[in-house]
Design a protein around this motif. Structure first.
Motif, PDB file in Angstrom:
ATOM      1  N   GLU A  20      97.421 149.790  40.192  1.00 48.36           N
ATOM      2  CA  GLU A  20      98.816 150.847  40.518  1.00 48.36           C
ATOM      3  C   GLU A  20      99.844 150.033  40.164  1.00 48.36           C
ATOM      4  O   GLU A  20     100.760 149.365  40.952  1.00 48.36           O
ATOM      5  CB  GLU A  20      98.576 151.206  42.017  1.00 48.36           C
ATOM      6  N   PRO A  21     100.320 150.049  38.890  1.00 44.77           N
ATOM      7  CA  PRO A  21     101.271 149.240  38.353  1.00 44.77           C
ATOM      8  C   PRO A  21     102.833 149.438  38.867  1.00 44.77           C
ATOM      9  O   PRO A  21     103.732 148.739  39.059  1.00 44.77           O
ATOM     10  CB  PRO A  21     101.326 149.311  36.826  1.00 44.77           C
ATOM     11  N   LEU A  22     103.081 150.714  39.225  1.00 40.62           N
ATOM     12  CA  LEU A  22     104.300 151.212  39.708  1.00 40.62           C
ATOM     13  C   LEU A  22     104.726 150.677  40.923  1.00 40.62           C
ATOM     14  O   LEU A  22     105.690 150.051  41.416  1.00 40.62           O
ATOM     15  CB  LEU A  22     104.659 152.528  39.644  1.00 40.62           C
ATOM     16  N   ASP A  23     103.542 151.015  42.011  1.00 41.76           N
ATOM     17  CA  ASP A  23     103.607 150.372  43.450  1.00 41.76           C
ATOM     18  C   ASP A  23     103.809 148.711  43.219  1.00 41.76           C
ATOM     19  O   ASP A  23     104.483 148.115  43.863  1.00 41.76           O
ATOM     20  CB  ASP A  23     102.404 150.601  44.151  1.00 41.76           C
ATOM     21  N   LEU A  24     103.023 148.153  42.499  1.00 40.61           N
ATOM     22  CA  LEU A  24     102.889 146.643  42.217  1.00 40.61           C
ATOM     23  C   LEU A  24     104.347 146.180  41.977  1.00 40.61           C
ATOM     24  O   LEU A  24     105.042 145.217  42.392  1.00 40.61           O
ATOM     25  CB  LEU A  24     101.769 146.156  41.232  1.00 40.61           C
ATOM     26  N   ALA A  25     105.070 146.910  40.761  1.00 35.48           N
ATOM     27  CA  ALA A  25     106.416 146.384  40.330  1.00 35.48           C
ATOM     28  C   ALA A  25     107.507 146.491  41.472  1.00 35.48           C
ATOM     29  O   ALA A  25     108.108 145.455  41.446  1.00 35.48           O
ATOM     30  CB  ALA A  25     106.507 147.110  39.050  1.00 35.48           C
ATOM     31  N   TRP A  70      91.086 149.466  50.163  1.00 36.11           N
ATOM     32  CA  TRP A  70      92.105 148.588  49.803  1.00 36.11           C
ATOM     33  C   TRP A  70      93.627 149.561  50.139  1.00 36.11           C
ATOM     34  O   TRP A  70      94.196 150.125  49.329  1.00 36.11           O
ATOM     35  CB  TRP A  70      92.167 148.074  48.519  1.00 36.11           C
ATOM     36  N   PRO A  71      94.085 149.481  51.362  1.00 36.81           N
ATOM     37  CA  PRO A  71      95.048 150.157  51.648  1.00 36.81           C
ATOM     38  C   PRO A  71      96.438 149.505  51.128  1.00 36.81           C
ATOM     39  O   PRO A  71      96.577 148.499  51.239  1.00 36.81           O
ATOM     40  CB  PRO A  71      95.358 150.186  53.041  1.00 36.81           C
ATOM     41  N   LEU A  72      97.239 150.447  50.268  1.00 36.12           N
ATOM     42  CA  LEU A  72      98.313 149.749  49.733  1.00 36.12           C
ATOM     43  C   LEU A  72      99.643 149.987  50.787  1.00 36.12           C
ATOM     44  O   LEU A  72      99.612 151.241  51.258  1.00 36.12           O
ATOM     45  CB  LEU A  72      98.794 150.616  48.550  1.00 36.12           C
ATOM     46  N   LYS A  73     100.040 149.151  51.265  1.00 40.09           N
ATOM     47  CA  LYS A  73     101.094 149.100  52.448  1.00 40.09           C
ATOM     48  C   LYS A  73     101.960 147.972  52.417  1.00 40.09           C
ATOM     49  O   LYS A  73     101.972 147.097  51.607  1.00 40.09           O
ATOM     50  CB  LYS A  73     100.360 148.884  53.747  1.00 40.09           C
ATOM     51  N   GLU A  74     103.285 147.921  52.965  1.00 38.02           N
ATOM     52  CA  GLU A  74     104.172 146.752  53.137  1.00 38.02           C
ATOM     53  C   GLU A  74     104.668 146.968  54.655  1.00 38.02           C
ATOM     54  O   GLU A  74     104.783 147.904  55.293  1.00 38.02           O
ATOM     55  CB  GLU A  74     105.379 147.156  52.191  1.00 38.02           C
ATOM     56  N   TYR A  75     105.236 145.727  54.869  1.00 38.61           N
ATOM     57  CA  TYR A  75     105.972 145.546  56.108  1.00 38.61           C
ATOM     58  C   TYR A  75     107.102 145.027  56.024  1.00 38.61           C
ATOM     59  O   TYR A  75     107.245 143.891  55.329  1.00 38.61           O
ATOM     60  CB  TYR A  75     104.937 144.522  56.824  1.00 38.61           C
ATOM     61  N   ARG A  76     108.039 145.538  56.439  1.00 40.26           N
ATOM     62  CA  ARG A  76     109.548 145.042  56.268  1.00 40.26           C
ATOM     63  C   ARG A  76     110.169 145.618  57.547  1.00 40.26           C
ATOM     64  O   ARG A  76     110.078 146.701  58.158  1.00 40.26           O
ATOM     65  CB  ARG A  76     110.105 145.557  55.115  1.00 40.26           C
ATOM     66  N   LEU A  80     105.631 148.942  59.456  1.00 42.87           N
ATOM     67  CA  LEU A  80     104.444 149.157  58.544  1.00 42.87           C
ATOM     68  C   LEU A  80     104.630 150.609  57.738  1.00 42.87           C
ATOM     69  O   LEU A  80     104.679 151.455  58.518  1.00 42.87           O
ATOM     70  CB  LEU A  80     103.139 148.893  59.126  1.00 42.87           C
ATOM     71  N   VAL A  81     104.456 150.520  56.330  1.00 39.31           N
ATOM     72  CA  VAL A  81     104.518 151.749  55.933  1.00 39.31           C
ATOM     73  C   VAL A  81     103.542 151.612  54.760  1.00 39.31           C
ATOM     74  O   VAL A  81     103.172 150.683  53.949  1.00 39.31           O
ATOM     75  CB  VAL A  81     105.979 152.020  55.074  1.00 39.31           C
ATOM     76  N   HIS A  82     102.483 152.708  54.612  1.00 37.52           N
ATOM     77  CA  HIS A  82     101.457 152.954  53.612  1.00 37.52           C
ATOM     78  C   HIS A  82     102.200 153.508  52.414  1.00 37.52           C
ATOM     79  O   HIS A  82     102.757 154.501  52.572  1.00 37.52           O
ATOM     80  CB  HIS A  82     100.298 153.821  54.285  1.00 37.52           C
ATOM     81  N   THR A  83     102.316 152.505  51.433  1.00 38.27           N
ATOM     82  CA  THR A  83     103.099 153.145  50.125  1.00 38.27           C
ATOM     83  C   THR A  83     102.348 154.267  49.553  1.00 38.27           C
ATOM     84  O   THR A  83     103.115 154.919  48.429  1.00 38.27           O
ATOM     85  CB  THR A  83     103.418 151.822  49.327  1.00 38.27           C
ATOM     86  N   LYS A  84     100.905 154.217  49.532  1.00 36.78           N
ATOM     87  CA  LYS A  84     100.090 155.151  48.483  1.00 36.78           C
ATOM     88  C   LYS A  84      99.033 155.677  49.291  1.00 36.78           C
ATOM     89  O   LYS A  84      97.872 155.350  48.732  1.00 36.78           O
ATOM     90  CB  LYS A  84      99.890 154.743  46.964  1.00 36.78           C
ATOM     91  N   PRO A  85      99.100 156.191  50.323  1.00 31.84           N
ATOM     92  CA  PRO A  85      97.912 156.751  50.904  1.00 31.84           C
ATOM     93  C   PRO A  85      97.107 157.627  50.117  1.00 31.84           C
ATOM     94  O   PRO A  85      97.668 158.403  49.568  1.00 31.84           O
ATOM     95  CB  PRO A  85      98.340 157.326  52.664  1.00 31.84           C
ATOM     96  N   PRO A  86      95.816 157.702  50.226  1.00 30.77           N
ATOM     97  CA  PRO A  86      94.932 158.460  49.271  1.00 30.77           C
ATOM     98  C   PRO A  86      95.035 160.053  49.990  1.00 30.77           C
ATOM     99  O   PRO A  86      94.933 159.901  51.297  1.00 30.77           O
ATOM    100  CB  PRO A  86      93.606 157.849  49.466  1.00 30.77           C
ATOM    101  N   PRO A  87      95.548 160.914  49.311  1.00 30.56           N
ATOM    102  CA  PRO A  87      95.640 162.424  49.958  1.00 30.56           C
ATOM    103  C   PRO A  87      94.144 162.860  50.423  1.00 30.56           C
ATOM    104  O   PRO A  87      94.203 163.321  51.306  1.00 30.56           O
ATOM    105  CB  PRO A  87      96.187 163.336  48.722  1.00 30.56           C
TER     106      PRO A  87
END
Length: 139
Positions: A20-25, A70-76, A80-87
Motif C-alpha cells: 500500500e505505497p500511498l499509505d506508506l509514503a 494486518w490493520p493499517l492504522k496510526e496513533y497520533r 487511533l485511526v484506521h487509515t485503510k479499513p477493508p470495506p
C-alpha cells in the motif's frame, strides 16, 4: 508491539506495508515531520521465510490488509485511526493458503477448527473496533 507503544503515548505510531505505497509514503512523511518518539511497524512479506513465489509478494501484502490480518492504522495525539479499513473483508483463509508457512493448516488434512479460530480472532478485532467509542483505543 503497537499497543505497547501507544500505551506510552508516543508522538506517532503507525502500521505500514509496501503493498500500500500511498499509505506508506504518507505515514513516513508524517513520522518525519513530528518530533518525539515515533514508530513505523511494517509487515514485510518474506518469500523465503514464508514459502511463496516472490512474484506474489504484493498480492500477499494486499491480502494481509484485505483480510484484516494486518490493520493499517496510526496513533497520533492520543487518537487511533484506521487509515485503510477493508470495506468488505476477504476470508483469512485466502491469506493463509498462499503461504507455505501455513501449509500445516491444509495438509495432510485440512484443519477447519484452527482456520476458524484464526478467522474468529480477526473478526473479534474488527468487531471490538466497530463497537468501541470514537478512537477505539490502541489495539
Amino acid at each position: 508491539l503497537f499497543a505497547i507503544w501507544c500505551a506510552h503515548r508516543p508522538a506517532y505510531a503507525a502500521t505500514i506495508i509496501g503493498a500500500e505505497p500511498l499509505d506508506l509514503a504518507r505515514k513516513v512523511e508524517t513520522a518525519m515531520s513530528i518530533e518525539g518518539p515515533r514508530l513505523l511497524l511494517a509487515l514485510a512479506p518474506c518469500p523465503t521465510g514464508w514459502d511463496f513465489d516472490p512474484r506474489h509478494t504484493v498480492e500477499i501484502g494486499k491480502l494481509a490488509v484485505k483480510t484484516g490480518v494486518w490493520p493499517l492504522k496510526e496513533y497520533r495525539d492520543g487518537r487511533l485511526v484506521h487509515t485503510k479499513p477493508p470495506p468488505r473483508r476477504v476470508p483469512v483463509e485466502r491469506y493463509l493458503e498462499t503461504q507455505g508457512r501455513f501449509r500445516h493448516l491444509f495438509e495432510p488434512r485440512r484443519q477447519d477448527v484452527l482456520i476458524a479460530e484464526i478467522q474468529r480472532r480477526v473478526d473479534d478485532y474488527w468487531q471490538r473496533l466497530a463497537s468501541a467509542p470514537s478512537g477505539g483505543g490502541p489495539s
